[in-house]
Scaffold this active site. Structure first.
Site, PDB file in Angstrom:
ATOM      1  N   LYS A  48      48.287  44.221  36.857  1.00 39.05           N
ATOM      2  CA  LYS A  48      46.994  44.689  37.366  1.00 39.05           C
ATOM      3  C   LYS A  48      47.032  44.893  38.881  1.00 39.05           C
ATOM      4  CE  LYS A  48      44.746  41.248  35.404  1.00 39.05           C
ATOM      5  NZ  LYS A  48      45.834  40.681  34.569  1.00 39.05           N
ATOM      6  N   THR A  49      47.589  43.939  39.603  1.00 37.27           N
ATOM      7  CA  THR A  49      47.695  44.080  41.063  1.00 37.27           C
ATOM      8  C   THR A  49      48.594  45.253  41.423  1.00 37.27           C
ATOM      9  OG1 THR A  49      47.356  41.708  41.383  1.00 37.27           O
ATOM     10  CG2 THR A  49      48.348  42.925  43.205  1.00 37.27           C
ATOM     11  N   ASP A  88      40.509  41.004  42.859  1.00 34.71           N
ATOM     12  CA  ASP A  88      41.162  40.292  41.767  1.00 34.71           C
ATOM     13  C   ASP A  88      40.210  39.230  41.203  1.00 34.71           C
ATOM     14  OD1 ASP A  88      43.146  39.654  40.003  1.00 34.71           O
ATOM     15  OD2 ASP A  88      44.348  38.490  41.422  1.00 34.71           O
ATOM     16  N   THR A 114      40.988  38.746  34.007  1.00 36.62           N
ATOM     17  CA  THR A 114      41.658  38.225  32.825  1.00 36.62           C
ATOM     18  C   THR A 114      40.646  37.863  31.745  1.00 36.62           C
ATOM     19  OG1 THR A 114      41.623  36.014  33.827  1.00 36.62           O
ATOM     20  CG2 THR A 114      43.623  37.321  34.132  1.00 36.62           C
ATOM     21  N   ARG A 123      55.927  39.760  34.634  1.00 37.10           N
ATOM     22  CA  ARG A 123      56.046  38.786  35.720  1.00 37.10           C
ATOM     23  C   ARG A 123      57.000  37.663  35.336  1.00 37.10           C
ATOM     24  NH1 ARG A 123      50.562  36.280  37.366  1.00 37.10           N
ATOM     25  NH2 ARG A 123      50.272  38.330  38.324  1.00 37.10           N
TER      26      ARG A 123
END
Length: 331
Positions: free
Chosen positions: A65-66, A110, A159, A218
């Site tokens: 997402k980032t 975020d 999330t 990640r």
């Protein structure tokens, strides 16, 4: 020799995260549907010379997402300002961020579902009309002063999309739902990362890491780094044997479970005979916060089919018993 090795490795270590982060949609691996949708949204905005619609990125942690928020800014050729929901606890915090934006800038928030309610309400008007109302003074003498904002694109990441109030969620022109990666997609992520790190890991080793990465890029990149560390220190070949040795050292088993995952599963099976067991009891038994169990451990164990929820608590499935080498009791 040690100093020479440090001098060689340090630049790669310092830029590790940045070096592996894709800069464009074309470089981004996986999430094909989302990439196609975002490419269409950004391309249309560029053709018409306007700021794109606001974007909400929803999905589990570690799926990009980032990275996608940075890609939005890079594709548009505009700056990006980043903050987080927990950092915006008052409407004034948000007003300060919004008033500092330059025309066309991307604002990335975020964990947007964790913003203060007063800030959320201010954001409604800012997203629709690019202005906010600032209250000056207190009590009966308070006055609302409108503040015009530069046009901007908000990219929100969450999330837990269900915690967003409907008025906020409805103001996003596009919502992208990111999904867990298949092993083949993770292998693509790892091949790209290994190439950028000049780490010639064999295909068998790449497949082994992908299978233990819980569908999350990640985690895949983090495990790749641990394997690279292992081969550097032990001077071993970058192959599947080194992968197995490195990940065994870090307690990551063949299904991607780590020490805490296995301990939670073991407690359910051994101490509570397979369950059911309540969340608070389970958390106390493993010495962790209930939030950690619920948000970090439980989703993966459920997705892997090792545990299930019942009205009375968590229970181990037959697959969970088998994973620990136990025989489930007869039904």
């Amino acid at each position: 020799m040690t100093g020479e090795l440090s001098a060689q490795v340090a630049p790669a270590e310092l830029g590790y995260e940045g070096a592996l982060r894709p800069a464009t949609l074309a470089e981004f691996v996986g999430q094909e549907k989302v990439r196609e949708q975002m490419g269409l949204l950004l391309g249309a905005a560029q053709i018409e010379g306007r700021t794109p619609d606001h974007i909400l990125l929803a999905g589990p942690p570690g799926l990009g997402k980032t990275t996608l928020s940075m890609i939005v800014a890079a594709e548009l050729g505009v700056p990006i300002q980043q903050t987080s929901g927990p950092a915006i606890q008052h409407a004034g915090d948000l007003a300060a961020v919004l008033s500092s934006l330059v025309p066309g800038e991307v604002l990335f928030i975020d964990e947007i579902h964790r913003m203060a309610r007063s800030a959320e309400e201010m954001l409604y008007l800012a997203m629709e009309d690019f202005k906010v109302d600032i209250m000056v003074g207190k009590g009966a003498g308070a006055t609302s002063v409108p503040l015009e904002l530069s046009p901007f694109t908000l990219v929100g990441a969450t999330t837990r999309a269900g915690l967003l109030p409907n008025p906020l969620r409805d103001r996003f022109g596009f919502t992208a739902h990111l999904e867990y990666y298949a092993n083949a997609e993770l292998e693509g992520v790892l091949r790209r990362a290994a190439g950028l790190l000049d780490f010639p890991l064999e295909q068998a080793g790449i497949a082994e890491i992908a299978g233990r990465s819980r569908g999350t890029p990640r985690i895949a990149n983090r495990l790749l780094r641990r394997v690279r560390d292992y081969t550097l220190v032990h001077n071993t070949a970058p192959d599947a044997e080194s992968v197995n040795a490195a990940l065994s050292l870090y307690d990551v088993d063949e299904h991607g479970l780590d020490r805490l995952d296995r301990e939670v599963l073991r407690i359910i099976v051994d101490r509570f005979a397979g369950g059911p067991v309540g969340l608070s009891t389970l958390a106390a038994s493993v010495g962790e916060e209930a939030e950690t169990i619920e948000a970090v451990v439980e989703p993966f164990l459920m997705r892997a089919g090792l545990i299930a929820r019942s009205p009375r608590g968590r229970i181990a499935t037959s697959l969970g018993w088998s994973h620990l080498g136990r025989t489930p009791p007869p039904m």
